[in-house]
Design a protein around this motif. Structure first.
Motif, PDB file in Angstrom:
ATOM      1  N   SER A  55      36.788  34.732  66.317  1.00  8.41           N
ATOM      2  CA  SER A  55      36.139  33.766  65.436  1.00  8.41           C
ATOM      3  C   SER A  55      34.647  34.057  65.422  1.00  8.41           C
ATOM      4  CB  SER A  55      36.395  32.330  65.890  1.00  8.41           C
ATOM      5  OG  SER A  55      35.764  32.083  67.125  1.00  8.41           O
ATOM      6  N   ASP A  62      31.258  31.908  64.660  1.00  3.89           N
ATOM      7  CA  ASP A  62      30.604  30.646  64.328  1.00  3.89           C
ATOM      8  C   ASP A  62      29.371  30.932  63.483  1.00  3.89           C
ATOM      9  OD1 ASP A  62      32.476  29.231  65.817  1.00  3.89           O
ATOM     10  OD2 ASP A  62      31.278  29.330  67.644  1.00  3.89           O
ATOM     11  N   GLU A 101      25.997  29.164  61.069  1.00  2.04           N
ATOM     12  CA  GLU A 101      25.137  28.061  60.664  1.00  2.04           C
ATOM     13  C   GLU A 101      24.068  28.656  59.765  1.00  2.04           C
ATOM     14  OE1 GLU A 101      21.988  24.932  62.712  1.00  2.04           O
ATOM     15  OE2 GLU A 101      23.728  25.585  63.870  1.00  2.04           O
ATOM     16  N   THR A 106      33.303  24.949  51.270  1.00  2.00           N
ATOM     17  CA  THR A 106      33.123  23.702  52.012  1.00  2.00           C
ATOM     18  C   THR A 106      33.133  22.492  51.091  1.00  2.00           C
ATOM     19  OG1 THR A 106      31.806  24.871  53.670  1.00  2.00           O
ATOM     20  CG2 THR A 106      31.601  22.473  53.610  1.00  2.00           C
ATOM     21  N   ILE A 110      36.486  28.195  58.046  1.00  2.00           N
ATOM     22  CA  ILE A 110      36.839  26.901  58.624  1.00  2.00           C
ATOM     23  C   ILE A 110      35.561  26.068  58.648  1.00  2.00           C
ATOM     24  CG2 ILE A 110      37.938  25.714  60.558  1.00  2.00           C
ATOM     25  CD1 ILE A 110      39.707  27.932  59.300  1.00  2.00           C
ATOM     26  N   ASP A 168      32.857  23.111  59.094  1.00  2.00           N
ATOM     27  CA  ASP A 168      32.712  22.039  60.078  1.00  2.00           C
ATOM     28  C   ASP A 168      31.866  20.918  59.490  1.00  2.00           C
ATOM     29  OD1 ASP A 168      32.758  20.550  62.391  1.00  2.00           O
ATOM     30  OD2 ASP A 168      31.300  21.784  63.450  1.00  2.00           O
ATOM     31  N   THR A 169      30.569  21.152  59.325  1.00  2.00           N
ATOM     32  CA  THR A 169      29.698  20.100  58.802  1.00  2.00           C
ATOM     33  C   THR A 169      28.762  20.669  57.749  1.00  2.00           C
ATOM     34  OG1 THR A 169      27.984  20.480  60.479  1.00  2.00           O
ATOM     35  CG2 THR A 169      29.692  18.855  61.007  1.00  2.00           C
ATOM     36  N   TYR A 210      24.644  24.068  56.685  1.00  2.00           N
ATOM     37  CA  TYR A 210      26.099  24.189  56.729  1.00  2.00           C
ATOM     38  C   TYR A 210      26.487  24.839  58.049  1.00  2.00           C
ATOM     39  CZ  TYR A 210      26.734  23.074  51.778  1.00  2.00           C
ATOM     40  OH  TYR A 210      26.770  22.445  50.565  1.00  2.00           O
ATOM     41  N   LYS A 211      27.572  24.325  58.663  1.00  2.00           N
ATOM     42  CA  LYS A 211      28.078  24.895  59.908  1.00  2.00           C
ATOM     43  C   LYS A 211      29.586  25.049  59.802  1.00  2.00           C
ATOM     44  CE  LYS A 211      24.762  22.541  62.909  1.00  2.00           C
ATOM     45  NZ  LYS A 211      24.613  21.624  64.057  1.00  2.00           N
ATOM     46  N   GLY A 212      30.102  26.051  60.496  1.00  2.00           N
ATOM     47  CA  GLY A 212      31.545  26.256  60.527  1.00  2.00           C
ATOM     48  C   GLY A 212      31.894  27.498  61.309  1.00  2.00           C
ATOM     49  N   SER A 213      33.120  27.954  61.113  1.00  2.00           N
ATOM     50  CA  SER A 213      33.602  29.156  61.783  1.00  2.00           C
ATOM     51  C   SER A 213      34.351  30.015  60.784  1.00  2.00           C
ATOM     52  CB  SER A 213      34.567  28.810  62.918  1.00  2.00           C
ATOM     53  OG  SER A 213      33.925  28.081  63.909  1.00  2.00           O
TER      54      SER A 213
END
Length: 169
Positions: free
Chosen positions: A67, A69, A71, A88, A127, A129-130, A140-143
């Motif tokens: 994965s 991560d 941001e 997203t 994927i 997240d926020t 923006y954050k996610g994986s």
């Protein structure tokens, strides 16, 4: 001592860069810029056991669940960020939420050419997240989670690593 190639040199994080296929044509990859985090986790799976005739346990790596991560601060007119933000914001699913990324090691040039480097390509599922975290910029954050096997090869550029093409080994 001039020409001493045995001296160790620290590799800066900025020497491993990522590029995304934003058009989906599989030909040209656009540099992923404006990211404040882009870390690769291998998430290895272990097989551990202890044999009756040995004092310590043995472990082997038997798989991976990679994965990455991410941001980023959202910038207008950035095709990579727009693609991730659309996935997203529109809550896209399945193959509509997949991207192809090429990671290039700029410190691993081929045949003394600064425009061809070692690279690895993989399909990833986004994927989210926020979004909206922070007060100064829209963040923006996610994986990205592996959605295919890694393909080793080389990346070549003609525009000082703003875009690249990928050739499998």
């Amino acid at each position: 001592m001039a020409g001493d190639t045995s001296k160790k040199k620290l590799v800066g994080r900025h020497k491993r860069v990522a590029f995304m296929d934003v058009t989906g044509d599989g030909k040209t990859y656009t540099r992923m810029t404006g990211f404040t985090s882009l870390s690769d986790g291998k998430n290895s799976t272990e097989y551990s056991r202890q044999y009756v005739d040995e004092a310590s346990e043995r472990s082997d790596v038997v798989g991976y669940a990679p994965s990455m991560d991410y941001e980023f601060d959202l910038y207008m007119n950035d095709a990579v960020q727009k693609k991730l933000a659309t996935i997203t914001d529109d809550e896209l699913l399945g193959s509509d939420a997949q991207v192809t990324v090429v990671v290039v090691d700029l410190f691993e040039t081929k045949a003394d050419e600064g425009n061809t480097c070692t690279a690895r390509k993989r399909d990833w599922s986004v994927i989210p997240d926020t979004e909206g975290d922070g007060t100064d910029a829209l963040i923006y954050k996610g994986s990205l989670k592996a959605a295919g096997e890694i393909i080793k090869g080389t990346a070549t550029t003609t525009d000082s690593w703003q875009t690249c093409t990928f050739t499998a080994e």
